[in-house]
Design a protein around this motif. Structure first.
Motif, PDB file in Angstrom:
ATOM      1  N   MET A   1       0.869  -1.178  -0.134  1.00 29.66           N
ATOM      2  CA  MET A   1      -0.261   0.087   0.032  1.00 29.66           C
ATOM      3  C   MET A   1       0.933   1.245   0.012  1.00 29.66           C
ATOM      4  O   MET A   1       0.536   2.345  -0.684  1.00 29.66           O
ATOM      5  CB  MET A   1      -0.906  -0.006   1.374  1.00 29.66           C
ATOM      6  N   GLU A   2       1.890   1.234   0.639  1.00 28.73           N
ATOM      7  CA  GLU A   2       2.756   2.448   0.825  1.00 28.73           C
ATOM      8  C   GLU A   2       3.471   2.762  -0.562  1.00 28.73           C
ATOM      9  O   GLU A   2       3.634   3.834  -0.843  1.00 28.73           O
ATOM     10  CB  GLU A   2       3.832   2.088   1.637  1.00 28.73           C
ATOM     11  N   ARG A   3       3.452   1.679  -1.379  1.00 27.08           N
ATOM     12  CA  ARG A   3       4.057   2.028  -2.928  1.00 27.08           C
ATOM     13  C   ARG A   3       3.025   2.319  -3.826  1.00 27.08           C
ATOM     14  O   ARG A   3       3.303   2.690  -4.920  1.00 27.08           O
ATOM     15  CB  ARG A   3       4.751   0.648  -3.175  1.00 27.08           C
ATOM     16  N   CYS A   4       1.530   2.116  -3.621  1.00 25.20           N
ATOM     17  CA  CYS A   4       0.865   2.523  -4.429  1.00 25.20           C
ATOM     18  C   CYS A   4       0.443   4.197  -4.683  1.00 25.20           C
ATOM     19  O   CYS A   4       0.721   5.014  -3.753  1.00 25.20           O
ATOM     20  CB  CYS A   4      -0.828   2.113  -3.725  1.00 25.20           C
ATOM     21  N   ALA A   5       0.242   4.437  -5.946  1.00 26.36           N
ATOM     22  CA  ALA A   5       0.023   5.958  -6.288  1.00 26.36           C
ATOM     23  C   ALA A   5      -1.198   6.414  -5.779  1.00 26.36           C
ATOM     24  O   ALA A   5      -1.249   7.599  -5.231  1.00 26.36           O
ATOM     25  CB  ALA A   5       0.043   5.896  -7.752  1.00 26.36           C
ATOM     26  N   THR A   6      -2.041   5.424  -5.607  1.00 26.54           N
ATOM     27  CA  THR A   6      -3.533   5.784  -4.919  1.00 26.54           C
ATOM     28  C   THR A   6      -3.696   4.695  -4.045  1.00 26.54           C
ATOM     29  O   THR A   6      -4.301   3.791  -4.256  1.00 26.54           O
ATOM     30  CB  THR A   6      -4.709   6.089  -5.935  1.00 26.54           C
ATOM     31  N   PRO A   7      -3.201   4.766  -2.767  1.00 26.41           N
ATOM     32  CA  PRO A   7      -3.473   3.734  -1.898  1.00 26.41           C
ATOM     33  C   PRO A   7      -4.854   3.785  -1.018  1.00 26.41           C
ATOM     34  O   PRO A   7      -5.450   4.742  -1.271  1.00 26.41           O
ATOM     35  CB  PRO A   7      -2.523   4.290  -0.697  1.00 26.41           C
ATOM     36  N   PRO A   8      -5.307   2.767  -0.646  1.00 25.47           N
ATOM     37  CA  PRO A   8      -6.612   2.394  -0.048  1.00 25.47           C
ATOM     38  C   PRO A   8      -6.378   3.307   1.144  1.00 25.47           C
ATOM     39  O   PRO A   8      -5.384   3.476   1.735  1.00 25.47           O
ATOM     40  CB  PRO A   8      -6.512   0.901   0.407  1.00 25.47           C
ATOM     41  N   ARG A   9      -7.769   3.652   1.686  1.00 25.09           N
ATOM     42  CA  ARG A   9      -7.811   4.204   3.032  1.00 25.09           C
ATOM     43  C   ARG A   9      -8.369   3.408   4.171  1.00 25.09           C
ATOM     44  O   ARG A   9      -8.331   4.010   5.236  1.00 25.09           O
ATOM     45  CB  ARG A   9      -8.766   5.511   2.828  1.00 25.09           C
ATOM     46  N   HIS A  10      -8.596   2.325   3.980  1.00 20.11           N
ATOM     47  CA  HIS A  10      -8.977   1.352   4.848  1.00 20.11           C
ATOM     48  C   HIS A  10      -8.779   0.028   4.569  1.00 20.11           C
ATOM     49  O   HIS A  10      -8.885  -0.555   3.527  1.00 20.11           O
ATOM     50  CB  HIS A  10     -10.698   1.555   5.272  1.00 20.11           C
TER      51      HIS A  10
ATOM     52  N   ILE B   1       0.195  -4.362  13.046  1.00 21.62           N
ATOM     53  CA  ILE B   1      -0.975  -3.398  12.649  1.00 21.62           C
ATOM     54  C   ILE B   1      -1.059  -2.209  13.240  1.00 21.62           C
ATOM     55  O   ILE B   1      -1.145  -0.896  12.874  1.00 21.62           O
ATOM     56  CB  ILE B   1      -2.192  -4.207  12.506  1.00 21.62           C
ATOM     57  N   ARG B   2      -1.224  -2.169  14.440  1.00 25.34           N
ATOM     58  CA  ARG B   2      -1.215  -1.150  15.535  1.00 25.34           C
ATOM     59  C   ARG B   2      -0.142  -0.273  15.582  1.00 25.34           C
ATOM     60  O   ARG B   2      -0.466   1.074  15.620  1.00 25.34           O
ATOM     61  CB  ARG B   2      -1.629  -1.618  17.014  1.00 25.34           C
ATOM     62  N   GLN B   3       1.159  -0.633  15.180  1.00 23.68           N
ATOM     63  CA  GLN B   3       2.115   0.600  15.334  1.00 23.68           C
ATOM     64  C   GLN B   3       2.554   0.897  13.925  1.00 23.68           C
ATOM     65  O   GLN B   3       3.107   1.906  14.097  1.00 23.68           O
ATOM     66  CB  GLN B   3       3.518  -0.145  16.106  1.00 23.68           C
ATOM     67  N   HIS B   4       2.447   0.195  12.794  1.00 21.88           N
ATOM     68  CA  HIS B   4       2.944   0.511  11.603  1.00 21.88           C
ATOM     69  C   HIS B   4       1.980   0.869  10.530  1.00 21.88           C
ATOM     70  O   HIS B   4       2.382   1.232   9.457  1.00 21.88           O
ATOM     71  CB  HIS B   4       3.984  -0.566  11.381  1.00 21.88           C
ATOM     72  N   LEU B   5       0.900   0.352  10.476  1.00 24.78           N
ATOM     73  CA  LEU B   5      -0.002   0.655   9.394  1.00 24.78           C
ATOM     74  C   LEU B   5      -0.046   1.897   8.797  1.00 24.78           C
ATOM     75  O   LEU B   5      -0.468   2.734   9.612  1.00 24.78           O
ATOM     76  CB  LEU B   5      -1.646   0.006   9.558  1.00 24.78           C
ATOM     77  N   SER B   6      -0.129   1.979   7.667  1.00 19.73           N
ATOM     78  CA  SER B   6      -0.172   3.337   7.011  1.00 19.73           C
ATOM     79  C   SER B   6      -1.270   3.965   6.647  1.00 19.73           C
ATOM     80  O   SER B   6      -1.594   5.176   6.608  1.00 19.73           O
ATOM     81  CB  SER B   6       0.534   3.401   5.662  1.00 19.73           C
ATOM     82  N   CYS B   7      -2.664   3.276   6.902  1.00 18.79           N
ATOM     83  CA  CYS B   7      -3.771   3.725   6.764  1.00 18.79           C
ATOM     84  C   CYS B   7      -4.640   3.215   8.032  1.00 18.79           C
ATOM     85  O   CYS B   7      -4.579   2.759   9.051  1.00 18.79           O
ATOM     86  CB  CYS B   7      -4.576   3.281   5.542  1.00 18.79           C
ATOM     87  N   ARG B   8      -6.010   3.708   7.689  1.00 17.10           N
ATOM     88  CA  ARG B   8      -6.856   3.294   9.073  1.00 17.10           C
ATOM     89  C   ARG B   8      -7.061   1.742   8.946  1.00 17.10           C
ATOM     90  O   ARG B   8      -7.262   1.077   7.818  1.00 17.10           O
ATOM     91  CB  ARG B   8      -8.330   3.960   8.968  1.00 17.10           C
ATOM     92  N   TRP B   9      -7.407   1.074   9.980  1.00 13.94           N
ATOM     93  CA  TRP B   9      -7.465  -0.405  10.124  1.00 13.94           C
ATOM     94  C   TRP B   9      -8.520  -0.883  10.879  1.00 13.94           C
ATOM     95  O   TRP B   9      -9.262  -0.169  11.833  1.00 13.94           O
ATOM     96  CB  TRP B   9      -6.393  -1.090  10.495  1.00 13.94           C
TER      97      TRP B   9
END
Length: 294
Positions: free
Chosen positions: A85-94, A122-130
């Motif tokens: 997801m961090e490499r996506c041009a348009t990443p997911p938001r959830h 997931i709690r410490q590093h995820l780049s979007c809401r989870w």
């Protein structure tokens, strides 16, 4: 229309998610190999093959442009999913992850520990809401490795061996109730950065659960309690010969209470999953329809 990627879309939970969501969303079905499931009758399903979830470039290409992701596969793929997801041009938001209430076991378990570490990541590093959905034992389809096996055994046996006294508690969740939980949590801001345990409406003792299965089959089952140490010895012996249908860990888990407090889920989702005695009837009907029972 929002685009939803489902990782593990050819699995039992994943495929039912595709069926459930395809009328409301543009669904991207991510599978390891094509041909396992027939998506043709579900409309415009975008099937994308990612043979290895740990292959970040392929996963990035599959997720790019999606509004949300449901990982119906193992939660320990969380780091690979995040890196993609961090490499996506348009990443997911959830992202919704599938965890397990097995993390609450007090028994030594390599699988449980891997899932705990994945949740911590997931709690410490995820780049979007989870959101993390933790089901108990899942049942409700003819190919599950637990309750459907139990139903077939109860169908064959009048006298049923019971490990210990059979009073340990279990609270399996019907697969369609689990799928509904994913649907309700998807892109739901109230569910962001939260974890939910999902189970059946109430717990049953192992003895009562087997009795419910027998009642649904229209059979009367008699129990023979077998001391757990004796079962453990037999399993180890058969396991050395590669003949045991269960593992030593499963014998220990059988004796452990696996009930959960469902009130946080009910309070948030305003939804009560069905009790086992109602769900088992649907499973028995499905198994009979496929000729799996006498």
């Amino acid at each position: 229309m929002e685009r939803i990627a489902i990782i593990g879309a050819s699995g039992e939970v994943g495929f039912r998610l595709v069926q459930r969501l395809c009328s409301r969303y543009q669904v991207v079905a991510i599978v390891r190999r094509s041909g396992k499931r027939d998506f043709e009758g579900l409309g415009q399903i975008d099937v994308r093959v990612v043979a290895d979830i740990d292959h970040i470039p392929a996963l990035t290409a599959a997720l790019d442009g999606c509004d949300a992701v449901v990982n119906a596969g193992y939660i320990w793929f969380a780091q690979s999913i995040n890196e993609a997801m961090e490499r996506c041009a348009t990443p997911p938001r959830h992202v919704i992850f599938t965890g397990s209430t097995g993390i609450f076991t007090r028994l030594p378990s390599e699988s449980a520990e891997r899932k705990r570490l994945a949740e911590a990541y997931i709690r410490q590093h995820l780049s979007c809401r989870w959101t993390i959905i933790r089901p108990t034992m899942i049942y409700g389809h003819k190919d599950d490795r637990n309750i459907s096996r139990l139903v077939r055994a109860v169908d064959r046996l009048r006298i049923f061996p019971l490990i210990g006294n059979g009073e340990s508690l279990i609270q399996p969740v019907f697969i369609h109730d689990l799928v509904k939980a994913y649907e309700m949590a998807l892109l739901n801001e109230r569910c962001y950065d939260r974890s939910y345990n999902v189970a059946g409406g109430r717990p049953y003792s192992n003895r009562d659960l087997i009795r419910c299965a027998a009642n649904s089959l229209g059979k009367k089952t008699f129990f023979i309690p077998v001391p757990a140490p004796l079962v453990g010895f037999a399993v180890r012996l058969l396991g050395s010969l590669r003949l045991s249908p269960i593992s030593s860990e499963q014998v220990l888990r059988f004796q452990e209470n696996k009930d959960i407090d469902l009130h946080p889920f009910i309070d948030e989702f305003k939804y009560v999953p069905r009790d086992f005695e109602h769900g088992i009837g649907e499973l028995v009907h499905d198994m009979r329809r496929h000729g799996l029972l006498r």
